[in-house]
Scaffold this active site. Structure first.
Site, short mmCIF file in Angstrom:
data_model
loop_
_atom_site.label_atom_id
_atom_site.label_comp_id
_atom_site.label_asym_id
_atom_site.label_seq_id
_atom_site.Cartn_x
_atom_site.Cartn_y
_atom_site.Cartn_z
N ASP A 14 45.80 -16.55 -46.84
CA ASP A 14 45.68 -15.15 -46.43
C ASP A 14 44.63 -14.45 -47.28
OD1 ASP A 14 47.18 -15.05 -48.75
OD2 ASP A 14 48.85 -13.93 -47.90
N SER A 15 44.04 -15.18 -48.23
CA SER A 15 42.84 -14.74 -48.93
C SER A 15 41.70 -14.54 -47.92
CB SER A 15 42.42 -15.75 -50.00
OG SER A 15 42.38 -17.07 -49.47
N ASP B 1 49.02 -20.15 -44.90
CA ASP B 1 49.80 -19.09 -45.53
C ASP B 1 50.59 -18.31 -44.49
OD1 ASP B 1 49.66 -19.04 -48.31
OD2 ASP B 1 47.70 -18.05 -48.33
N LYS C 90 52.84 -22.09 -46.38
CA LYS C 90 53.03 -21.68 -47.77
C LYS C 90 53.58 -20.26 -47.80
CE LYS C 90 49.52 -20.65 -50.58
NZ LYS C 90 49.85 -19.25 -51.03
N GLU D 220 55.20 -17.09 -50.67
CA GLU D 220 55.25 -16.63 -52.06
C GLU D 220 56.66 -16.21 -52.44
OE1 GLU D 220 50.72 -14.74 -51.85
OE2 GLU D 220 52.40 -13.47 -52.47
N GLU E 83 49.93 -19.86 -59.87
CA GLU E 83 48.74 -19.02 -60.00
C GLU E 83 48.84 -18.13 -61.23
OE1 GLU E 83 45.95 -15.87 -57.49
OE2 GLU E 83 47.58 -16.94 -56.48
#
Length: 278
Positions: A44-45, A83, A112, A114, A181
């Site tokens: 999602d970057s 993501d 993925k 978070e 991270e």
């Protein structure tokens, strides 16, 4: 043949470092795939590296599905992880719907998400549904408004212990790998030693089982942003600017297109086509 979850996990068993890169389009994905990158992350970057947003928060599930599908079309061998964007896995039902779209419509082989122990019910449910899940701990960009600014995580005793417990909980819930991270290198090493699943570091030192980099950082595509944890393996920004400037100049002086860039036509055909026209 495309890499599998087992292939990635066996790399940890063999002690073979895992290289992972972000990819957002078919052309770049094909280049990375040809280079032998075993795992691609459609991050999602995308938001702050491709779409022009200031963070990952505005990225939607439609954005992620579209770009994941492009990467899946470009890369034939790499394992593709997508993501799950902001607030698409707030509930079990939402998570299942988002994961289904990323895998069925986007062609991802894994997703993925978070978060730590609070995410274990989500991870467990997705795994039960046949969705491979990669976890993400440390600095989590979707929580940027909570953190206030980008900073290393886990420097206090309590914070370090919480990260270790979160990592173990995600593994227990069924995650197949874990991104760490902005975590101090010694703490990342300690987590890596305690887990059976691979750890993938970004700003987490050299002792993780693998590394992931944002491709725009790795390629040097942005003059305005160079994270401390990133290394530029190329400096493409000036090359692209110079190429664009050369193109503009060639068009301006009419040296492009030249004869070799143009198609010919029988003059008789053209003359007859123009007959009677004003």
């Amino acid at each position: 043949m495309r890499k599998t979850i087992t292939d990635i996990q066996q790399m940890k068993v063999r002690g073979e470092p895992i290289a992972m890169l972000t990819a957002y389009d078919a052309v770049t994905a094909a280049l990375f795939d040809a280079a032998g990158v075993p795992m691609l992350l459609v991050g999602d970057s995308l938001g702050d590296n491709v779409l022009g947003f200031g963070s990952t928060i505005p990225v939607t599930i439609d954005d992620m599905v579209r770009h994941t599908a492009a990467v899946a079309r470009g890369a034939q061998s790499a394992l593709i992880v997508a993501d799950m964007p902001f607030l698409t896995y707030a509930t079990l039902e939402m998570a299942v719907v988002a994961a289904r779209r990323l895998m069925q419509e986007g062609g991802a082989q894994a997703v993925k998400l978070e978060g730590g122990q609070a995410m274990t019910p989500i991870v467990r449910r997705l795994v039960e549904c046949g969705v491979p899940v990669m976890g993400h701990l440390g600095y989590t960009p979707q929580s940027a408004h909570v953190f206030g600014k980008v900073r290393v995580q886990g420097r206090s005793v309590a914070a370090a212990r919480r990260l270790i417990e979160d990592a173990l909980a995600l593994e227990s819930a069924g995650a197949f790998a874990l991104v760490l991270e902005l975590v101090p290198a010694p703490l990342a090493a300690a987590i890596t030693e305690r887990l059976r699943i691979p750890t993938i570091g970004i700003g987490a030192g050299p002792h993780c089982d693998g590394q992931v980099q944002v491709s725009t950082d790795m390629l040097g595509l942005r003059d305005d942003f160079k994270p401390r944890h990133a290394r530029r393996f190329a400096d493409l920004a000036p090359i692209i600017r110079n190429a664009a400037a050369a193109y503009i100049a060639a068009v301006g002086e009419r040296s492009f297109p030249a004869d070799e860039h143009s198609s010919r036509m029988d003059e008789t055909v053209l003359r007859e086509a123009l007959e009677g026209l004003s």
